[in-house]
Write an enzyme that holds these catalytic residues in place. Structure first.
Site, PDB file in Angstrom:
ATOM      1  CD  GLU A  64      30.635  60.604  56.711  1.00 63.14           C
ATOM      2  OE1 GLU A  64      30.455  60.677  58.026  1.00 63.14           O
ATOM      3  OE2 GLU A  64      31.198  61.462  56.191  1.00 63.14           O
ATOM      4  CG  HIS A  66      27.569  64.266  55.124  1.00 65.43           C
ATOM      5  ND1 HIS A  66      28.072  64.625  53.854  1.00 65.43           N
ATOM      6  CD2 HIS A  66      28.613  63.308  55.449  1.00 65.43           C
ATOM      7  CE1 HIS A  66      29.195  64.227  53.566  1.00 65.43           C
ATOM      8  NE2 HIS A  66      29.676  63.340  54.575  1.00 65.43           N
ATOM      9  CG  HIS A  70      33.030  65.113  51.337  1.00 66.53           C
ATOM     10  ND1 HIS A  70      33.289  66.036  52.293  1.00 66.53           N
ATOM     11  CD2 HIS A  70      32.435  63.674  51.837  1.00 66.53           C
ATOM     12  CE1 HIS A  70      32.756  65.059  53.558  1.00 66.53           C
ATOM     13  NE2 HIS A  70      32.167  64.038  53.263  1.00 66.53           N
ATOM     14  CG  HIS A 104      30.418  59.734  51.317  1.00 60.15           C
ATOM     15  ND1 HIS A 104      29.306  60.304  51.440  1.00 60.15           N
ATOM     16  CD2 HIS A 104      31.304  60.016  51.884  1.00 60.15           C
ATOM     17  CE1 HIS A 104      29.345  60.981  52.611  1.00 60.15           C
ATOM     18  NE2 HIS A 104      30.681  61.035  52.799  1.00 60.15           N
ATOM     19  CB  CYS A 118      38.398  65.491  51.844  1.00 58.27           C
ATOM     20  SG  CYS A 118      36.375  65.668  52.236  1.00 58.27           S
TER      21      CYS A 118
END
Ligand code: MN
Length: 155
Positions: A64, A66, A70, A104, A118
């Protein structure tokens, strides 16, 4: 006491007192395999959440991207991650920074569970999945293609 307002003791097997093990994400919402989620810290004053994800051997997170970022610390096991078209093997205590809008994915090695911390913003956008053209572009690199098909790379 294993748990208070400010203290939660560690339990065997990468669990923590008073921390529930949850599904990774809603079933059927995106592709993933054998991965669980624990939310360790969450506080509006921090505007962040610290989570612990664990994949069973051969498990993987969703491919995904976004807008939110992270900060990842590998805690246990070995595996690989792909970030922005680059594949790397990962081991305990390695750090992985995933910038905005960067594809990723994490994969545990076939014979070993892999877990990582995370850090993420509490308020964040939903992950985007690659369309066919984006997948094709990612797969144009043989190492990424091998990673995405679950074939472990060397070195
Ligand atoms: Mn993500």
């Amino acid at each position: 006491m294993g748990v208070s307002a400010w203290f939660r003791s560690a339990l065997p097997g990468f669990r923590w007192h008073g921390v529930e093990e949850r599904p990774y994400k809603e079933e059927g919402s995106a592709p993933f395999k054998d991965i669980s989620r624990q939310v360790l810290f969450e506080d509006p004053a921090l505007n962040c959440q610290l989570r612990y994800f664990e994949m069973k051997p051969g498990g993987y997170s969703t491919l995904e991207r976004h807008e939110h970022v992270h900060g990842v610390v590998i805690l246990r096991g070995h595996g690989e991650c792909m970030v922005g078209g680059e594949v790397r093997q990962v081991k305990p205590h390695d750090l992985v920074h995933i910038p905005p809008m960067t594809w990723h994915q994490f994969r545990a090695a076939p014979g070993e569970a892999m877990g990582f911390l995370c850090m993420v913003n509490m308020a964040r956008d939903k992950g985007q999945l690659p369309d066919a053209a984006q997948l094709k572009a990612l797969r144009s690199d043989p190492r990424v293609a091998a990673f995405l098909s679950g074939k472990r790379s060397q070195g």
